[in-house]
Design an enzyme around this catalytic site. Structure first.
Site, short mmCIF file in Angstrom:
data_model
loop_
_atom_site.label_atom_id
_atom_site.label_comp_id
_atom_site.label_asym_id
_atom_site.label_seq_id
_atom_site.Cartn_x
_atom_site.Cartn_y
_atom_site.Cartn_z
N SER A 138 41.52 37.20 27.12
CA SER A 138 41.98 38.11 26.07
C SER A 138 42.60 37.32 24.92
O SER A 138 41.92 36.53 24.26
CB SER A 138 42.92 39.16 26.66
OG SER A 138 43.11 40.22 25.75
N SER A 177 36.83 37.82 28.46
CA SER A 177 37.20 39.05 27.74
C SER A 177 38.04 38.76 26.49
O SER A 177 39.14 39.27 26.34
CB SER A 177 38.01 39.98 28.66
OG SER A 177 37.39 40.17 29.88
N GLY A 179 36.32 45.23 34.28
CA GLY A 179 36.65 45.61 32.92
C GLY A 179 37.30 44.46 32.18
O GLY A 179 36.92 43.30 32.36
N HIS A 180 38.32 44.77 31.38
CA HIS A 180 38.91 43.75 30.51
C HIS A 180 39.62 42.65 31.29
O HIS A 180 39.45 41.46 30.99
CB HIS A 180 39.90 44.42 29.55
CG HIS A 180 40.50 43.47 28.56
ND1 HIS A 180 39.75 42.83 27.61
CD2 HIS A 180 41.78 43.04 28.40
CE1 HIS A 180 40.53 42.04 26.89
NE2 HIS A 180 41.77 42.15 27.34
N VAL A 181 40.40 43.01 32.30
CA VAL A 181 41.18 42.00 33.03
C VAL A 181 40.39 41.53 34.25
O VAL A 181 40.82 41.66 35.39
CB VAL A 181 42.57 42.55 33.42
CG1 VAL A 181 43.50 41.39 33.81
CG2 VAL A 181 43.19 43.34 32.28
#
Length: 294
Positions: free
Chosen positions: A130, A154, A273-275
């Site tokens: 991220s 991500s 997903g994102h994490v």
């Protein structure tokens, strides 16, 4: 050169509480570690170090508001092969102590160069998720000679702008149940974070400190890199995205990265997903090691 006892400015009650929750999350670290501070021109940087002392270096850069404690599901596998340095990104909510916020893309690269130099790291592999993925891309463009290879998980923006839902959920984090709604939006029911970590995340949201999470600058982050910038990447790079990514369309990010970044390996991971490093750690840990060892 390290500093185990930096001068920490007087913390507010919410800051003291945050530091306590950070330590509670760090108790989840499954292997031996040591923590210390290294000085940089932008402030004291907190580092968690693990793994064999004679192993090659591997730098880890966390997601926004998650801090280096987020790597607890990954650190045992990665530290079996590498000397890992989980670095608290200066200016975010963590244990690093900002003194002169860099704020710009060049400033953040200079900050990380300072960290490398004080740790005695000539060249390292880097993994970033991220916000950490955004920092990783920025660093390999600014200082490719210091990077052996890069794993970008991500990434925040980098390839595509945030979906407008991201700002809606982020702006409501401090509202009642805002953290729960945010984590539910990002992770759905695919994974349950440890209660210690959720407590730390919530404490970070509620910690009001003007020296952390500064307002974005036009030459800072978040940032979508240009075609020419992405075409100029010289470092072997692995990009992992979750099929249930919500901050942007993962297929579009995959396509742009695959088209522009020379030699990039890219994969969209199912049931993540994102994490994704916390949602599917067993798969991500092995996939990352396979890339690093090629």
């Amino acid at each position: 050169m390290t500093n185990d006892s930096p001068i920490i400015p007087k913390l507010s009650a919410s800051g003291i509480h945050y530091f306590q929750t950070y330590d509670e999350s760090l108790a989840l670290w499954p292997i031996p570690y040591k923590t210390f501070y290294v000085p940089t021109r932008f402030g004291q940087t907190h580092v968690i170090e693990s793994g064999p002392e004679d192993a090659p270096p591997l730098v880890l850069l966390h997601g926004a508001l998650f801090s280096s404690t987020m790597w607890y599901p990954n650190i045992a596998d990665w530290s079996s092969k590498y000397r890992t340095y989980a670095i608290d990104i200066i200016g975010d909510k963590n244990k690093s102590i900002p003194a002169d916020l860099c704020g710009t893309r060049k400033g953040y690269a200079d900050w990380l160069l300072d960290v490398f130099n004080h740790l005695g790291i000539e060249k390292s592999h880097i993994i970033g998720l991220s916000l950490g993925g955004l920092h990783t891309m920025n660093f390999i463009l600014c200082a490719s000679e210091r990077v052996e290879s890069a794993v970008i998980l991500s990434p925040a923006e980098t390839f595509l702008p945030f979906h407008h839902d991201f700002y809606q959920y982020a702006l409501n984090l401090a509202e009642p149940n805002g953290v729960d709604h945010f984590l539910k939006w990002m992770m759905a029911d695919r994974s349950v974070l440890h209660e210690n970590f959720v407590k730390q995340f919530h404490a970070g949201v509620m910690w009001q400190d003007g020296s952390r999470n500064p307002k974005p600058k036009t030459d800072g982050f978040p940032y979508v890199f240009t075609d020419d910038e992405l075409k100029s990447v010289k470092v072997p790079t692995l990009l992992l995205l979750g099929e249930h990514e919500v901050i942007y369309d993962p297929k579009s990010a995959f396509n742009r990265a695959s088209t522009l970044v020379p030699g990039i390996e890219a994969e969209i991971i199912k049931n993540a997903g994102h994490v994704l490093s916390m949602e599917r750690p067993a798969y991500v840990n092995k996939r990352v090691l396979r890339f690093l060892e090629t």
